[in-house]
Write a protein that holds these residues in place. Structure first.
Motif, PDB file in Angstrom:
ATOM      1  N   ASN A   1      -4.857  -7.004  15.273  1.00 43.22           N
ATOM      2  CA  ASN A   1      -4.349  -5.956  14.384  1.00 43.22           C
ATOM      3  C   ASN A   1      -4.108  -4.658  15.163  1.00 43.22           C
ATOM      4  OD1 ASN A   1      -4.208  -5.161  11.265  1.00 43.22           O
ATOM      5  ND2 ASN A   1      -5.226  -3.490  12.320  1.00 43.22           N
TER       6      ASN A   1
ATOM      7  N   TYR B   1       8.138  -1.428  -7.343  1.00 40.02           N
ATOM      8  CA  TYR B   1       6.984  -1.596  -6.441  1.00 40.02           C
ATOM      9  C   TYR B   1       5.854  -2.362  -7.124  1.00 40.02           C
ATOM     10  CZ  TYR B   1       3.220  -0.403  -3.194  1.00 40.02           C
ATOM     11  OH  TYR B   1       2.177  -0.472  -2.302  1.00 40.02           O
TER      12      TYR B   1
ATOM     13  N   GLN C   1       7.880  -2.775  -0.008  1.00 37.59           N
ATOM     14  CA  GLN C   1       6.890  -1.800   0.462  1.00 37.59           C
ATOM     15  C   GLN C   1       7.597  -0.622   1.123  1.00 37.59           C
ATOM     16  OE1 GLN C   1       4.052  -4.464   2.802  1.00 37.59           O
ATOM     17  NE2 GLN C   1       2.688  -3.201   1.571  1.00 37.59           N
ATOM     18  N   SER C   2       6.916   0.507   1.159  1.00 38.79           N
ATOM     19  CA  SER C   2       7.575   1.739   1.621  1.00 38.79           C
ATOM     20  C   SER C   2       7.783   1.802   3.133  1.00 38.79           C
ATOM     21  CB  SER C   2       6.745   2.951   1.196  1.00 38.79           C
ATOM     22  OG  SER C   2       5.523   2.963   1.928  1.00 38.79           O
ATOM     23  N   GLY C   3       6.955   1.103   3.898  1.00 38.21           N
ATOM     24  CA  GLY C   3       7.058   1.206   5.366  1.00 38.21           C
ATOM     25  C   GLY C   3       6.475   2.508   5.899  1.00 38.21           C
TER      26      GLY C   3
HETATM   27  C1  LIG Z   1      -6.092  -7.784   7.358  1.00 38.40           C
HETATM   28  C2  LIG Z   1      -5.482  -6.446   6.988  1.00 38.40           C
HETATM   29  C3  LIG Z   1      -5.221  -5.538   7.990  1.00 38.40           C
HETATM   30  C4  LIG Z   1      -4.651  -4.299   7.669  1.00 38.40           C
HETATM   31  N1  LIG Z   1      -4.429  -3.418   8.693  1.00 38.40           N
HETATM   32  C5  LIG Z   1      -3.946  -2.184   8.418  1.00 38.40           C
HETATM   33  C6  LIG Z   1      -3.774  -1.234   9.451  1.00 38.40           C
HETATM   34  O1  LIG Z   1      -4.087  -1.495  10.616  1.00 38.40           O
HETATM   35  N2  LIG Z   1      -3.248  -0.018   9.123  1.00 38.40           N
HETATM   36  C7  LIG Z   1      -2.885   0.293   7.848  1.00 38.40           C
HETATM   37  O2  LIG Z   1      -2.401   1.407   7.598  1.00 38.40           O
HETATM   38  N3  LIG Z   1      -3.071  -0.584   6.845  1.00 38.40           N
HETATM   39  C8  LIG Z   1      -3.586  -1.802   7.080  1.00 38.40           C
HETATM   40  N4  LIG Z   1      -3.771  -2.687   6.053  1.00 38.40           N
HETATM   41  C9  LIG Z   1      -3.513  -2.261   4.674  1.00 38.40           C
HETATM   42  C10 LIG Z   1      -2.085  -2.528   4.155  1.00 38.40           C
HETATM   43  O3  LIG Z   1      -1.744  -3.865   4.337  1.00 38.40           O
HETATM   44  C11 LIG Z   1      -1.032  -1.628   4.818  1.00 38.40           C
HETATM   45  O4  LIG Z   1      -1.435  -0.281   4.713  1.00 38.40           O
HETATM   46  C12 LIG Z   1       0.340  -1.740   4.192  1.00 38.40           C
HETATM   47  O5  LIG Z   1       0.770  -3.060   4.206  1.00 38.40           O
HETATM   48  C13 LIG Z   1       1.274  -0.852   4.965  1.00 38.40           C
HETATM   49  O6  LIG Z   1       2.602  -1.027   4.584  1.00 38.40           O
HETATM   50  P1  LIG Z   1       3.398   0.077   3.767  1.00 38.40           P
HETATM   51  O7  LIG Z   1       3.192   1.419   4.307  1.00 38.40           O
HETATM   52  O8  LIG Z   1       4.809  -0.416   3.667  1.00 38.40           O
HETATM   53  O9  LIG Z   1       2.625  -0.031   2.385  1.00 38.40           O
HETATM   54  P2  LIG Z   1       2.968   0.370   0.894  1.00 38.40           P
HETATM   55  O10 LIG Z   1       2.696  -0.829   0.070  1.00 38.40           O
HETATM   56  O11 LIG Z   1       4.280   1.004   0.766  1.00 38.40           O
HETATM   57  O12 LIG Z   1       1.801   1.399   0.551  1.00 38.40           O
HETATM   58  C14 LIG Z   1       1.896   2.787   0.836  1.00 38.40           C
HETATM   59  C15 LIG Z   1       0.655   3.220   1.564  1.00 38.40           C
HETATM   60  O13 LIG Z   1      -0.495   2.929   0.798  1.00 38.40           O
HETATM   61  C16 LIG Z   1      -1.580   2.572   1.672  1.00 38.40           C
HETATM   62  N5  LIG Z   1      -1.982   1.193   1.411  1.00 38.40           N
HETATM   63  C17 LIG Z   1      -1.220   0.175   0.947  1.00 38.40           C
HETATM   64  N6  LIG Z   1      -1.973  -0.945   0.826  1.00 38.40           N
HETATM   65  C18 LIG Z   1      -3.206  -0.635   1.246  1.00 38.40           C
HETATM   66  C19 LIG Z   1      -4.433  -1.346   1.382  1.00 38.40           C
HETATM   67  N7  LIG Z   1      -4.544  -2.614   1.027  1.00 38.40           N
HETATM   68  N8  LIG Z   1      -5.515  -0.709   1.867  1.00 38.40           N
HETATM   69  C20 LIG Z   1      -5.441   0.590   2.220  1.00 38.40           C
HETATM   70  N9  LIG Z   1      -4.320   1.333   2.110  1.00 38.40           N
HETATM   71  C21 LIG Z   1      -3.218   0.726   1.624  1.00 38.40           C
HETATM   72  C22 LIG Z   1      -1.053   2.669   3.091  1.00 38.40           C
HETATM   73  O14 LIG Z   1      -1.366   3.924   3.593  1.00 38.40           O
HETATM   74  C23 LIG Z   1       0.447   2.502   2.884  1.00 38.40           C
HETATM   75  O15 LIG Z   1       1.199   3.079   3.922  1.00 38.40           O
HETATM   76  C24 LIG Z   1      -4.354  -3.953   6.334  1.00 38.40           C
HETATM   77  C25 LIG Z   1      -4.628  -4.874   5.335  1.00 38.40           C
HETATM   78  C26 LIG Z   1      -5.184  -6.103   5.646  1.00 38.40           C
HETATM   79  C27 LIG Z   1      -5.491  -7.077   4.541  1.00 38.40           C
END
Ligand SMILES: Cc1cc2nc3c(=O)[nH]c(=O)nc-3n(C[C@H](O)[C@H](O)[C@H](O)COP(=O)(O)OP(=O)(O)OC[C@H]3O[C@@H](n4cnc5c(N)ncnc54)[C@H](O)[C@@H]3O)c2cc1C
Length: 456
Positions: free
Chosen positions: A393, A244, A256-258
């Motif tokens: 979004n 990761y 990413q975890s989803g």
């Molecule tokens: C323009 C923009 C819009 C976004 N909109 C959302 C949204 O509507 N909802 C949302 O949950 N996230 C949002 N994010 C943050 C982030 O991109 C997503 O949480 C992440 O991509 C979700 O995929 P994952 O669960 O596979 O993440 P992983 O990379 O597996 O991360 C695990 C968890 O960590 C948290 N996380 C990861 N990256 C971030 C981050 N940059 N900021 C805050 N928490 C994070 C999330 O809860 C995520 O589920 C946004 C980021 C940007 C730049």
């Protein structure tokens, strides 16, 4: 449970007519690892009362559409089953928020709710406090460290919040208390009279079919619910967690975890995920906890302490100033909302991001940054770019309408970041471009995945 998770919203008076303890399930829609549910059941057991779990289904929930409702209802099917197999009544009421819960509260000895961070969620709790004829307790189980415990005011950046969270994590990051057996018999009384005018409903596909909601946004391949979340997390943990830290920014790597849709609806607990990742150890797990706890809880801090969080003027002064100074800079391209929404820009990478989000319900995290930056660059004004980014979004992301979405969009405009080298349109806001994507990963492959056929 750590006492800092407990917030008494109202202590008096006791409702002598109360027949049950009511847990209003709102943001934490799960049975597993849910401190509000555990605490509510403990209180019910102490008082020898049954526990009733109420869910207010509001079809006019702002910005929610069929995509969101279908995923949520799938999760609630499992929640209902899990509760009822433990002898706990689950009542779902189709009513304007929070009217259904206010009705159920009339017969409650005590109401317990979870904590939501958005103003709308806070306003519903305030209404409950005004109307409930009994004490109301709120339990904060949506985050690892309760927001006000972590930091007493808006944190300027992750660098400010991180040390506080790292100090507190050992205290708050441990296994949840198990759900005790329900001591009192199942509450089987009919709610027809109490709920007169509102409709009790049962989660399931028929309910989803009957909803009067915006149906223009299609369903996704994501399956809702705790079991789907946990199974998918475990599989990901085995295959990807170790990489990761090095691969999460490559949208072709699926590193990413989803978990974000599940976290958004509270179908799985952030604490459970953090503990399960740390069990494996290594750099991958540390990087995952940084995102899951520090970044995610920075977003909660933002919306909790900054009442303007969804408005352009939530941005720090330096961002507003630099963007204003550059508002009349010539833009190479200027797109309308319809062109953005229909992925009709000149940039195949941006179009691929948009199509990934529209089709799958979840854009890759790294591409979300590029997506937001280009909206800022190629919209007529920063204010329009801001509102269009939030609109798109929240409409298409399954995890949209979340504190993370507001913080993520704001980050693209400089929030929680620092000034960089000055350039056109962006001013000193951090810039991203296509060549940067090309250097980091195989952008052509990503484009091919989502632009291979046309959607509209
Ligand atoms: C323009 C923009 C819009 C976004 N909109 C959302 C949204 O509507 N909802 C949302 O949950 N996230 C949002 N994010 C943050 C982030 O991109 C997503 O949480 C992440 O991509 C979700 O995929 P994952 O669960 O596979 O993440 P992983 O990379 O597996 O991360 C695990 C968890 O960590 C948290 N996380 C990861 N990256 C971030 C981050 N940059 N900021 C805050 N928490 C994070 C999330 O809860 C995520 O589920 C946004 C980021 C940007 C730049």
């Amino acid at each position: 449970m750590h006492q800092n998770r407990l917030h008494w919203l109202k202590k008096e008076p006791i409702n002598a007519r109360g027949e049950y303890v009511l847990y209003w399930m709102n943001v934490d829609q799960r049975v597993q690892d849910n401190p509000a549910l555990v605490w509510a059941l403990e209180k019910a057991n102490e008082k020898h009362l049954p526990l009733v779990v109420g869910f207010n289904l509001w079809e006019k929930y702002p910005e929610a559409n069929l995509r969101h409702f279908a995923f949520m209802i799938e999760g609630l099917v499992e929640t209902q089953h899990e509760l009822e197999s433990r002898g706990i009544r689950f009542v779902m009421i189709r009513a304007p928020m929070p009217q259904g819960i206010l009705r159920l509260a009339q017969l409650a000895r005590l109401v317990v709710c979870d904590r939501g961070y958005l103003p709308m969620q806070r306003a519903w709790r305030a209404e409950l406090v005004r109307e409930a004829p009994c004490p109301v307790a709120e339990i904060e189980g949506h985050v690892v460290v309760p927001v006000a415990t972590a930091y007493p005011k808006e944190a300027y950046s992750a660098a400010v919040l991180r040390p506080a969270l790292e100090k507190l994590m050992p205290i708050f990051l441990h296994d949840e208390d198990p759900l005790p057996p329900a001591a009192a018999p199942f509450y089987s009384r009919d709610f027809a009279e109490l709920l007169e005018g509102f409709e009790p409903v049962v989660p399931g596909p028929e309910l989803t079919d009957s909803l009067a909601v915006d149906r223009s946004v299609g369903l996704t391949a994501f399956r809702g619910g705790y079991t789907a979340a946990w199974n998918s997390f475990e599989e990901w943990r085995e295959r990807h967690l170790a990489h990761y830290d090095t691969q999460r920014n490559d949208p072709n790597a699926r590193a990413q975890s989803g978990m974000s849709p599940y976290l958004h609806f509270g179908q799985i607990s952030a604490r459970r995920l953090a503990l399960a990742a740390l069990e494996r150890g290594g750099e991958g797990a540390a990087a995952f906890v940084e995102e899951l706890v520090v970044r995610r809880e920075l977003s909660m801090n933002f919306v909790w302490y900054n009442p303007a969080f969804d408005r352009y003027d939530a941005l720090p002064e330096w961002c507003l100033k630099t963007l204003h100074q550059h508002r009349n800079d010539p833009r190479e391209y200027v797109y309308s909302l319809a062109e953005w929404e229909e992925a009709r820009t000149h940039d195949p990478a941006w179009n691929a991001c948009q199509l990934e989000m529209v089709r799958t319900g979840k854009m890759h995290g790294y591409m979300r940054m590029y997506w937001g930056k280009k909206l800022l660059e190629w919209s007529p004004s920063p204010e329009l770019a801001w509102s269009w980014a939030l609109y798109l979004n929240n409409k298409y992301e399954l995890d949209g309408r979340d504190p993370n979405g507001y913080a993520g969009v704001a980050w693209c405009f400089g929030k929680h970041d620092r000034p960089w080298t000055e350039r056109g349109v962006y001013g000193t806001i951090r810039y991203m471009n296509y060549n940067g994507l090309k250097r980091k990963f195989d952008i052509e492959k990503y484009i091919d995945t989502y632009c291979g056929s046309t959607l509209f």
